[in-house]
Design a protein around this motif. Structure first.
Motif, PDB file in Angstrom:
ATOM      1  N   GLU A 226      -9.621  19.843  11.181  1.00  0.00           N
ATOM      2  CA  GLU A 226     -10.381  18.844  11.934  1.00  0.00           C
ATOM      3  C   GLU A 226      -9.514  18.175  12.999  1.00  0.00           C
ATOM      4  OE1 GLU A 226     -13.604  18.329  11.749  1.00  0.00           O
ATOM      5  OE2 GLU A 226     -13.799  19.847  10.181  1.00  0.00           O
ATOM      6  N   GLN A 227      -8.257  17.908  12.678  1.00  0.00           N
ATOM      7  CA  GLN A 227      -7.356  17.314  13.663  1.00  0.00           C
ATOM      8  C   GLN A 227      -7.119  18.261  14.831  1.00  0.00           C
ATOM      9  OE1 GLN A 227      -4.198  16.413  10.847  1.00  0.00           O
ATOM     10  NE2 GLN A 227      -4.537  14.205  11.096  1.00  0.00           N
ATOM     11  N   ALA A 228      -7.058  19.555  14.550  1.00  0.00           N
ATOM     12  CA  ALA A 228      -6.894  20.530  15.628  1.00  0.00           C
ATOM     13  C   ALA A 228      -8.082  20.525  16.565  1.00  0.00           C
ATOM     14  CB  ALA A 228      -6.687  21.922  15.040  1.00  0.00           C
ATOM     15  N   LEU A 229      -9.225  20.078  16.061  1.00  0.00           N
ATOM     16  CA  LEU A 229     -10.433  19.966  16.874  1.00  0.00           C
ATOM     17  C   LEU A 229     -10.587  18.547  17.428  1.00  0.00           C
ATOM     18  CD1 LEU A 229     -12.815  22.028  14.571  1.00  0.00           C
ATOM     19  CD2 LEU A 229     -11.913  22.725  16.793  1.00  0.00           C
ATOM     20  N   ASP A 230      -9.488  17.775  17.385  1.00  0.00           N
ATOM     21  CA  ASP A 230      -9.396  16.443  17.974  1.00  0.00           C
ATOM     22  C   ASP A 230     -10.167  15.370  17.234  1.00  0.00           C
ATOM     23  OD1 ASP A 230      -7.728  16.619  20.559  1.00  0.00           O
ATOM     24  OD2 ASP A 230      -9.079  18.331  20.692  1.00  0.00           O
ATOM     25  N   THR A 231     -10.450  15.571  15.968  1.00  0.00           N
ATOM     26  CA  THR A 231     -10.911  14.468  15.133  1.00  0.00           C
ATOM     27  C   THR A 231      -9.720  13.583  14.803  1.00  0.00           C
ATOM     28  OG1 THR A 231     -12.754  15.677  14.152  1.00  0.00           O
ATOM     29  CG2 THR A 231     -11.856  13.861  12.874  1.00  0.00           C
ATOM     30  N   ARG A 232      -9.883  12.280  14.910  1.00  0.00           N
ATOM     31  CA  ARG A 232      -8.807  11.338  14.614  1.00  0.00           C
ATOM     32  C   ARG A 232      -8.954  10.796  13.193  1.00  0.00           C
ATOM     33  NH1 ARG A 232      -6.980  13.383  18.694  1.00  0.00           N
ATOM     34  NH2 ARG A 232      -6.965  12.413  20.768  1.00  0.00           N
ATOM     35  N   PHE A 233      -7.877  10.842  12.439  1.00  0.00           N
ATOM     36  CA  PHE A 233      -7.815  10.239  11.107  1.00  0.00           C
ATOM     37  C   PHE A 233      -6.857   9.052  11.173  1.00  0.00           C
ATOM     38  CE2 PHE A 233      -9.486  14.367  10.148  1.00  0.00           C
ATOM     39  CZ  PHE A 233     -10.227  14.222   8.994  1.00  0.00           C
ATOM     40  N   TYR A 234      -7.380   7.853  10.939  1.00  0.00           N
ATOM     41  CA  TYR A 234      -6.578   6.638  10.997  1.00  0.00           C
ATOM     42  C   TYR A 234      -6.509   5.995   9.613  1.00  0.00           C
ATOM     43  CZ  TYR A 234      -7.430   7.010  16.044  1.00  0.00           C
ATOM     44  OH  TYR A 234      -7.514   7.441  17.344  1.00  0.00           O
ATOM     45  N   GLY A 235      -5.546   5.092   9.453  1.00  0.00           N
ATOM     46  CA  GLY A 235      -5.415   4.368   8.201  1.00  0.00           C
ATOM     47  C   GLY A 235      -5.085   2.907   8.434  1.00  0.00           C
ATOM     48  N   LEU A 236      -5.635   2.042   7.606  1.00  0.00           N
ATOM     49  CA  LEU A 236      -5.233   0.634   7.548  1.00  0.00           C
ATOM     50  C   LEU A 236      -4.642   0.423   6.161  1.00  0.00           C
ATOM     51  CD1 LEU A 236      -5.053  -2.297   8.469  1.00  0.00           C
ATOM     52  CD2 LEU A 236      -7.418  -2.608   7.688  1.00  0.00           C
ATOM     53  N   ARG A 237      -3.307   0.284   6.117  1.00  0.00           N
ATOM     54  CA  ARG A 237      -2.614   0.113   4.833  1.00  0.00           C
ATOM     55  C   ARG A 237      -2.435  -1.362   4.558  1.00  0.00           C
ATOM     56  NH1 ARG A 237       2.316   3.448   4.952  1.00  0.00           N
ATOM     57  NH2 ARG A 237       3.190   1.811   6.266  1.00  0.00           N
ATOM     58  N   ILE A 238      -2.985  -1.819   3.437  1.00  0.00           N
ATOM     59  CA  ILE A 238      -2.867  -3.214   3.032  1.00  0.00           C
ATOM     60  C   ILE A 238      -1.791  -3.282   1.963  1.00  0.00           C
ATOM     61  CG2 ILE A 238      -4.096  -5.204   2.106  1.00  0.00           C
ATOM     62  CD1 ILE A 238      -6.682  -3.940   3.131  1.00  0.00           C
ATOM     63  N   GLY A 239      -0.634  -3.771   2.353  1.00  0.00           N
ATOM     64  CA  GLY A 239       0.522  -3.787   1.467  1.00  0.00           C
ATOM     65  C   GLY A 239       1.677  -3.028   2.105  1.00  0.00           C
ATOM     66  N   HIS A 240       2.763  -2.867   1.357  1.00  0.00           N
ATOM     67  CA  HIS A 240       3.970  -2.253   1.919  1.00  0.00           C
ATOM     68  C   HIS A 240       4.365  -0.963   1.201  1.00  0.00           C
ATOM     69  CE1 HIS A 240       5.096  -4.989  -1.384  1.00  0.00           C
ATOM     70  NE2 HIS A 240       6.027  -4.082  -1.662  1.00  0.00           N
ATOM     71  N   LEU A 241       3.436  -0.366   0.482  1.00  0.00           N
ATOM     72  CA  LEU A 241       3.750   0.835  -0.284  1.00  0.00           C
ATOM     73  C   LEU A 241       4.009   2.014   0.655  1.00  0.00           C
ATOM     74  CD1 LEU A 241       3.830   1.980  -3.241  1.00  0.00           C
ATOM     75  CD2 LEU A 241       1.457   2.689  -2.868  1.00  0.00           C
ATOM     76  N   ASN A 242       5.116   2.723   0.450  1.00  0.00           N
ATOM     77  CA  ASN A 242       5.366   3.948   1.210  1.00  0.00           C
ATOM     78  C   ASN A 242       4.399   5.038   0.738  1.00  0.00           C
ATOM     79  OD1 ASN A 242       7.525   2.868   2.681  1.00  0.00           O
ATOM     80  ND2 ASN A 242       8.982   3.334   1.029  1.00  0.00           N
ATOM     81  N   THR A 243       3.924   5.811   1.662  1.00  0.00           N
ATOM     82  CA  THR A 243       2.909   6.793   1.316  1.00  0.00           C
ATOM     83  C   THR A 243       3.087   8.071   2.129  1.00  0.00           C
ATOM     84  OG1 THR A 243       0.522   7.268   1.420  1.00  0.00           O
ATOM     85  CG2 THR A 243       1.370   5.660   2.977  1.00  0.00           C
ATOM     86  N   PRO A 244       2.833   9.220   1.530  1.00  0.00           N
ATOM     87  CA  PRO A 244       2.923  10.485   2.284  1.00  0.00           C
ATOM     88  C   PRO A 244       1.857  10.574   3.380  1.00  0.00           C
ATOM     89  CG  PRO A 244       2.011  10.848   0.082  1.00  0.00           C
ATOM     90  CD  PRO A 244       2.524   9.449   0.102  1.00  0.00           C
ATOM     91  N   TYR A 245       0.876   9.688   3.342  1.00  0.00           N
ATOM     92  CA  TYR A 245      -0.170   9.727   4.365  1.00  0.00           C
ATOM     93  C   TYR A 245       0.355   9.332   5.744  1.00  0.00           C
ATOM     94  CZ  TYR A 245      -3.805  10.703   0.972  1.00  0.00           C
ATOM     95  OH  TYR A 245      -4.573  11.315   0.011  1.00  0.00           O
ATOM     96  N   ASP A 246       1.576   8.754   5.802  1.00  0.00           N
ATOM     97  CA  ASP A 246       2.190   8.486   7.106  1.00  0.00           C
ATOM     98  C   ASP A 246       2.342   9.769   7.912  1.00  0.00           C
ATOM     99  OD1 ASP A 246       2.496   5.712   6.896  1.00  0.00           O
ATOM    100  OD2 ASP A 246       4.297   5.936   5.669  1.00  0.00           O
ATOM    101  N   ASN A 247       2.548  10.882   7.214  1.00  0.00           N
ATOM    102  CA  ASN A 247       2.741  12.173   7.884  1.00  0.00           C
ATOM    103  C   ASN A 247       1.468  13.012   7.928  1.00  0.00           C
ATOM    104  OD1 ASN A 247       5.555  11.670   8.190  1.00  0.00           O
ATOM    105  ND2 ASN A 247       5.865  12.264   6.042  1.00  0.00           N
TER     106      ASN A 247
END
Length: 448
Positions: free
Chosen positions: A418-439
């Motif tokens: 989906e990203q290759a087709l230019d769909t944007r995936f965004y996140g709002l992280r509430i807190g300071h937990l490190n997450t693999p979703y950053d990548n």
């Protein structure tokens, strides 16, 4: 009530408020259900003080009215559905031959005896006058009176239900609007302390998209490589909507005449909204796709997922609600579709595009903020929606503390496609937990 009439009724309410508040004029009659349209006019007319009210209060009043009218539309449709068998019998009787009418007469009489009083529909009186010589006249007159009686009965049932429900709604409307208004003020106060929320709303709204210079493969998904120059000349049944290029009416190709309207053609093609002829010659169409990049659409649908696990209870849930309501304002103001997914142990979803659904948000969220977190179902549901016509060009926003596992390999692969087709995936992280979703996501904002 047809879906088209229902949509016109909801637009009538919104336009009615805007028209009155702009210059004091009441809106014209609505095309759709006369009872609900007139009631909406009466409500607007009896609340003239709203012209000087706080804009937020006017908006919550309008949303409550829209939700009430939507619920009444559901009830009216149920009444119409319950009368469909009788309406079908009536139509068959009207269109039937003399022999078919005689064969139906005993069954028709029994129905009339059971459902109508002699004052409403005197089937026995018609039966006593029936002879071979006047059969057609008697049957025609009976069918006319039967139709009138059916219309009067259904209209009376709707009026009774509307009067009863309206009395209850009006009795509690002021309290409900005040509660919604206070909730909105609290959420605005939360948003004021977190400017990241406004930034997200701007990007999701694509009014200030940092990727605005990118190109999107919208045409790679949907645009045909060859446009047919003529419509098959075989028998034409009617005009309908679709994206069969062999059958599209010539006027639709005018959108391709200039760059400003070319994207509108592509969007209408993607959503199967182009006007086209239907004919036996329209069974095949050119489906070859061309790989031509075009500017990213100015706006599109929104898919927002809210983590409602126990770790998000309290302040985190207030921030999530504030973000959600900002996105809903964007979708409402720009007439964009919006799909809400909540997830904890399991995912639940609701399409907020219909006006009557907006009032259900609090109820939808009220049973949440319990249990653990399972993000896999949520991601699969978001991807499933991206494959539908209504949400194929959506931006996706995940609101969570991201205290859940990364996606499984097949789900991650689907996200990358989906990203290759230019769909944007965004996140709002509430807190300071490190997450693999950053990548994994295109961008993540963080608030604490």
């Amino acid at each position: 009530m047809t879906p088209e009439q229902r949509e016109k009724l909801q637009m009538f309410i919104a336009d009615g408020f805007d028209t009155y508040l702009a210059d004091g004029r009441m809106p014209p009659d609505v095309e759709g259900d006369d009872l609900l349209g007139q009631y909406a006019r009466d409500v607007i007319g009896r609340n003239l003080h709203l012209g000087g009210a706080d804009p937020d209060y006017r908006d919550v009043f309008r949303q409550n009215l829209e939700a009430f009218v939507s619920s009444m539309s559901d009830k009216f449709e149920a009444i119409d559905r319950s009368g469909e068998p009788e309406r079908l019998m009536l139509n068959n009787f009207i269109k039937g031959t003399s022999g078919e009418r005689r064969a139906m007469w005993n069954k028709v009489k029994d129905l009339a005896f059971r459902k109508y009083s002699p004052g409403e529909l005197d089937a026995e009186g018609y039966d006593s006058q029936l002879t071979d010589e006047n059969e057609k006249v008697v049957f025609d007159m009976f069918a006319r009176d039967w139709n009138d009686a059916l219309e009067k009965r259904d209209s009376g049932t709707k009026r009774h239900q509307l009067a009863s429900a309206a009395a209850e709604w009006e009795k509690t409307c002021a309290r409900r609007c005040r509660q919604d208004y206070e909730t909105r003020r609290q959420l605005r106060n939360v948003s004021f302390h977190f400017p990241q929320l406004a930034e997200i709303a701007r990007i999701i709204g694509r009014r200030n998209d940092s990727h605005s210079n990118d190109t999107v493969s919208l045409s790679s998904r949907y645009a045909p490589s060859v446009l047919s120059r003529s419509v098959n000349s075989q028998e034409i049944d009617r005009i309908t909507t679709g994206n069969d290029l062999e059958c599209i009416i010539p006027a639709e190709y005018s959108y391709l005449a200039c760059r400003e309207t070319e994207m509108l053609f592509m969007v209408r093609y993607a959503r199967r909204q182009l006007l086209q002829f239907t004919s036996p010659g329209c069974d095949s169409a050119s489906r070859t796709l061309k790989a031509e990049s075009v500017p990213r659409p100015v706006s599109g649908p929104i898919i927002v997922s809210v983590d409602t696990s126990s770790s998000m209870d309290g302040r985190a849930s207030e921030i999530a609600a504030a973000m959600l309501y900002q996105l809903l304002e964007v979708a409402r103001r720009e007439n964009r579709r919006c799909f809400l997914i909540t997830f904890s142990v399991r995912a639940r979803s609701i399409d907020l595009s219909e006006a009557g659904q907006w009032r259900k948000i609090d109820e939808f969220l009220s049973t949440s903020y319990t249990g653990g977190t399972n993000g896999e179902q949520m991601l699969r549901e978001a991807i499933r929606q991206l494959h539908t016509d209504d949400f194929s060009m959506a931006d996706v926003l995940m609101i969570s503390d991201f205290a859940f596992a990364p996606p499984q390999p097949d789900t991650l692969a689907a996200i990358r496609r989906e990203q290759a087709l230019d769909t944007r995936f965004y996140g709002l992280r509430i807190g300071h937990l490190n997450t693999p979703y950053d990548n994994i996501l295109d961008k993540i904002w963080q608030v604490e």
